[in-house]
Design an enzyme around this catalytic site. Structure first.
Site, PDB file in Angstrom:
ATOM      1  N   LYS A 109       1.143  -1.111  -0.088  1.00  0.00           N
ATOM      2  CA  LYS A 109      -0.048   0.107   0.045  1.00  0.00           C
ATOM      3  C   LYS A 109       0.873   1.293   0.003  1.00  0.00           C
ATOM      4  O   LYS A 109       2.217   1.162   0.358  1.00  0.00           O
ATOM      5  CB  LYS A 109      -0.932  -0.007   1.209  1.00  0.00           C
ATOM      6  CG  LYS A 109      -2.156   0.816   0.835  1.00  0.00           C
ATOM      7  CD  LYS A 109      -3.234  -0.146   0.481  1.00  0.00           C
ATOM      8  CE  LYS A 109      -4.689   0.847   0.348  1.00  0.00           C
ATOM      9  NZ  LYS A 109      -5.538  -0.216  -0.413  1.00  0.00           N
TER      10      LYS A 109
HETATM   11  P1  NAD Z   1     -13.382   7.176  -2.625  1.00  0.00           P
HETATM   12  O1  NAD Z   1     -12.453   8.358  -2.482  1.00  0.00           O
HETATM   13  O2  NAD Z   1     -13.950   6.872  -3.971  1.00  0.00           O
HETATM   14  O3  NAD Z   1     -14.600   7.470  -1.805  1.00  0.00           O
HETATM   15  C1  NAD Z   1     -14.611   7.507  -0.418  1.00  0.00           C
HETATM   16  C2  NAD Z   1     -15.991   8.053  -0.025  1.00  0.00           C
HETATM   17  O4  NAD Z   1     -16.004   8.010   1.536  1.00  0.00           O
HETATM   18  C3  NAD Z   1     -16.675   9.423  -0.371  1.00  0.00           C
HETATM   19  O5  NAD Z   1     -17.953   9.218  -0.653  1.00  0.00           O
HETATM   20  C4  NAD Z   1     -16.132  10.278   0.987  1.00  0.00           C
HETATM   21  O6  NAD Z   1     -16.794  11.408   0.875  1.00  0.00           O
HETATM   22  C5  NAD Z   1     -16.661   9.326   2.159  1.00  0.00           C
HETATM   23  N1  NAD Z   1     -15.773   9.749   3.268  1.00  0.00           N
HETATM   24  C6  NAD Z   1     -14.367  10.015   3.561  1.00  0.00           C
HETATM   25  N2  NAD Z   1     -14.159  10.452   4.754  1.00  0.00           N
HETATM   26  C7  NAD Z   1     -15.261  10.086   5.455  1.00  0.00           C
HETATM   27  C8  NAD Z   1     -15.906  10.215   6.785  1.00  0.00           C
HETATM   28  N3  NAD Z   1     -14.885  10.642   7.651  1.00  0.00           N
HETATM   29  N4  NAD Z   1     -17.144   9.994   6.986  1.00  0.00           N
HETATM   30  C9  NAD Z   1     -18.155   9.388   6.018  1.00  0.00           C
HETATM   31  N5  NAD Z   1     -17.567   9.367   4.821  1.00  0.00           N
HETATM   32  C10 NAD Z   1     -16.426   9.666   4.435  1.00  0.00           C
HETATM   33  O7  NAD Z   1     -12.731   5.933  -1.928  1.00  0.00           O
HETATM   34  P2  NAD Z   1     -13.319   4.243  -2.653  1.00  0.00           P
HETATM   35  O8  NAD Z   1     -12.229   3.850  -3.588  1.00  0.00           O
HETATM   36  O9  NAD Z   1     -14.752   4.235  -2.595  1.00  0.00           O
HETATM   37  O10 NAD Z   1     -12.522   3.672  -1.354  1.00  0.00           O
HETATM   38  C11 NAD Z   1     -13.503   3.569   0.112  1.00  0.00           C
HETATM   39  C12 NAD Z   1     -13.131   2.220   0.815  1.00  0.00           C
HETATM   40  O11 NAD Z   1     -13.023   1.023  -0.006  1.00  0.00           O
HETATM   41  C13 NAD Z   1     -11.626   2.469   1.434  1.00  0.00           C
HETATM   42  O12 NAD Z   1     -11.541   1.991   2.607  1.00  0.00           O
HETATM   43  C14 NAD Z   1     -10.945   1.879   0.420  1.00  0.00           C
HETATM   44  O13 NAD Z   1      -9.476   1.364   0.915  1.00  0.00           O
HETATM   45  C15 NAD Z   1     -11.812   0.544   0.239  1.00  0.00           C
HETATM   46  N6  NAD Z   1     -11.355  -0.223  -1.120  1.00  0.00           N
HETATM   47  C16 NAD Z   1     -11.688   0.374  -2.259  1.00  0.00           C
HETATM   48  C17 NAD Z   1     -11.129  -0.323  -3.227  1.00  0.00           C
HETATM   49  C18 NAD Z   1     -11.354   0.341  -4.858  1.00  0.00           C
HETATM   50  O14 NAD Z   1     -11.354  -0.391  -5.836  1.00  0.00           O
HETATM   51  N7  NAD Z   1     -11.501   1.583  -4.880  1.00  0.00           N
HETATM   52  C19 NAD Z   1     -11.098  -1.611  -3.361  1.00  0.00           C
HETATM   53  C20 NAD Z   1     -10.788  -2.174  -1.777  1.00  0.00           C
HETATM   54  C21 NAD Z   1     -11.303  -1.389  -0.869  1.00  0.00           C
END
Ligand code: NAD
Length: 419
Positions: A109
């Protein structure tokens, strides 16, 4: 002691989860220590020329947790709270996630402590290119392959691919996944994580005799994972009653249309101002009386203080590490079924793997083929986790961890220890 200091860091959570699972395996202590210890950790402090001509220093990280099963794979996060411990935890979770999906990867990461929304396009590009150059000593299609995470996106992956390629002197699409399709990205990558959340939730509900079209759902986070998961579940007939993001949330007991909500977010930048529902806080969303709760924002959002108030019967961990160890225990004691992150949100890394394979072969698959293979891999490993939970009489997280850890331990045994 301040609240923050009392709370375990994400890395402590990751280690505690490992040790809990290790209790169910016959792993000698020295092997446990090997598997717990990150292989290499790089911290870079680097300058970026801002639009006003001034130089500003930033700090970035890239951690390789394990290279036992192959090159390392894991996203890059841009968020103000990024720190070494968080990146270590996320790297370790990637090791188990890749092993659980049976992919030939170790876990990594990376991240930069920055609020990307505070930067102009030019600043973001310069920061990304400089960070990519700084960590390029670790990158490579056969060494370490980043992908998007919170705060990063396909465009940023395109800049990373370009920066690495310029330094090499030739194009290296396979150095990063989650790129735009025009430069070797894969069809189906953007939807993959959210779709996987839907598949694993649908499967878990089926095992309990429930259908997605019978349930109410609340989703925290409306980014890549949360929005696609909400849309995929909505398409299957689930009623999405609440959604939130960093600015707040919206609730409608008759159901929200996540496609319309997405159009609103694309314009307004938040779900909080969506007119077809009532405003709610993130706390209200997390403790809402729904069947399925999908935390899809950040880690540690449900802790021991909040957990007793959670009313959902199923939690699908779209985010990585959304529950603290204490919250996990409280919720399990309450009979909540938790679909663990390393299973629930693994769809993204599975299609990232497809993207890497396609780039290496310069031969691209159809979207149908990608969806079919994604579903096959997710459901095969879902079955393996479910069976493991029954055989070992443990919860789904412990089952997933024991499976994943034993796969890495088996690979370690086959490789031996050098010299
Ligand atoms: P992103 O940046 O596209 O979206 C994140 C979302 O969370 C946004 O809507 C943001 O406003 C919201 N957010 C941020 N801080 C917040 C808070 N304090 N309270 C409430 N909402 C909040 O990110 P993503 O890619 O959707 O990733 C989200 C989670 O999923 C993370 O934990 C990431 O590690 C995990 N993840 C992502 C992927 C991927 O393919 N993108 C894969 C596996 C896991």
């Amino acid at each position: 002691m301040p609240e923050e200091a009392k709370r375990r860091s994400a890395y402590e959570v990751a280690k505690a989860q490992f040790l809990e699972a290790a209790k169910h395996l016959n792993l000698p202590e020295d092997i446990q220590e090997f598997l717990l210890t990150p292989k290499r950790e790089l911290i870079v402090h680097f300058p970026v020329i801002m639009d006003d001509g001034r130089l500003r220093m930033f700090t970035g990280y890239r951690v390789h947790h394990s290279t036992v099963k192959g090159p390392t794979k894991g996203g890059i996060r841009y968020h103000p709270s990024v720190n070494l411990d968080e990146i270590r935890a996320l790297a370790m979770w990637m090791t188990w996630k890749c092993a659980l999906m049976d992919l030939p990867y170790g876990g990594a990461k990376g991240g930069v402590a920055v609020d990307p929304s505070s930067l102009s396009e030019g600043e973001l590009k310069r920061l990304t290119r400089r960070y990519a150059a700084e960590i390029s000593i670790l990158l490579g299609p056969e060494r370490d392959i980043p992908a998007p995470d919170v705060g990063t996106n396909p465009r940023i992956m395109g800049w990373i691919m370009d920066t690495y390629s310029i330094h090499k002197g030739y194009s290296v699409p396979a150095v990063v996944t989650g790129k735009p399709i025009s430069i070797g990205g894969s069809k189906g990558r953007i939807d993959a994580t959210g779709l996987g959340v839907m598949y694993t939730t649908r499967e878990t509900l089926h095992r309990k005799g429930i259908h997605l079209h019978e349930v109410t759902v609340a989703v925290q986070g409306f980014g890549n994972v949360g929005s696609i998961a909400a849309m995929a579940m909505h398409r299957e007939g689930a009623k999405i009653v609440a959604v939130s993001d960093v600015h707040g949330g919206v609730y409608n007991p008759n159901g929200l249309d996540p496609f319309d909500l997405k159009r609103h977010v694309d314009q307004a930048g938040t779900v909080a101002t969506y007119p077809l529902g009532d405003p709610i806080t993130n706390r209200e969303l997390l403790t809402m009386d729904v069947d399925v709760l999908v935390p899809a924002a950040l880690e540690g959002v449900i802790d021991e203080e909040l957990a007793p108030e959670v009313k959902a019967r199923f939690i699908a961990e779209g985010a990585n590490g959304p529950l603290t160890v204490e919250a996990d225990k409280i919720l399990l004691d309450k009979g909540v079924t938790i679909i663990p992150d390393i299973l629930c949100n693994a769809g993204g890394v599975v299609v990232s793997y497809f993207e890497w394979v396609q780039d290496l072969q310069s031969f691209f698959w159809t979207e149908d083929e990608i969806r079919r293979q994604l579903k096959r891999i997710m459901l095969t490993n879902f079955d393996a986790v479910w069976d493991q939970a029954l055989v070992k009489n443990v919860d789904l997280r412990t089952a997933a961890y024991t499976l994943a850890i034993s796969r890495v331990a088996e690979a370690l045994e086959a490789r031996g220890v050098y010299p």
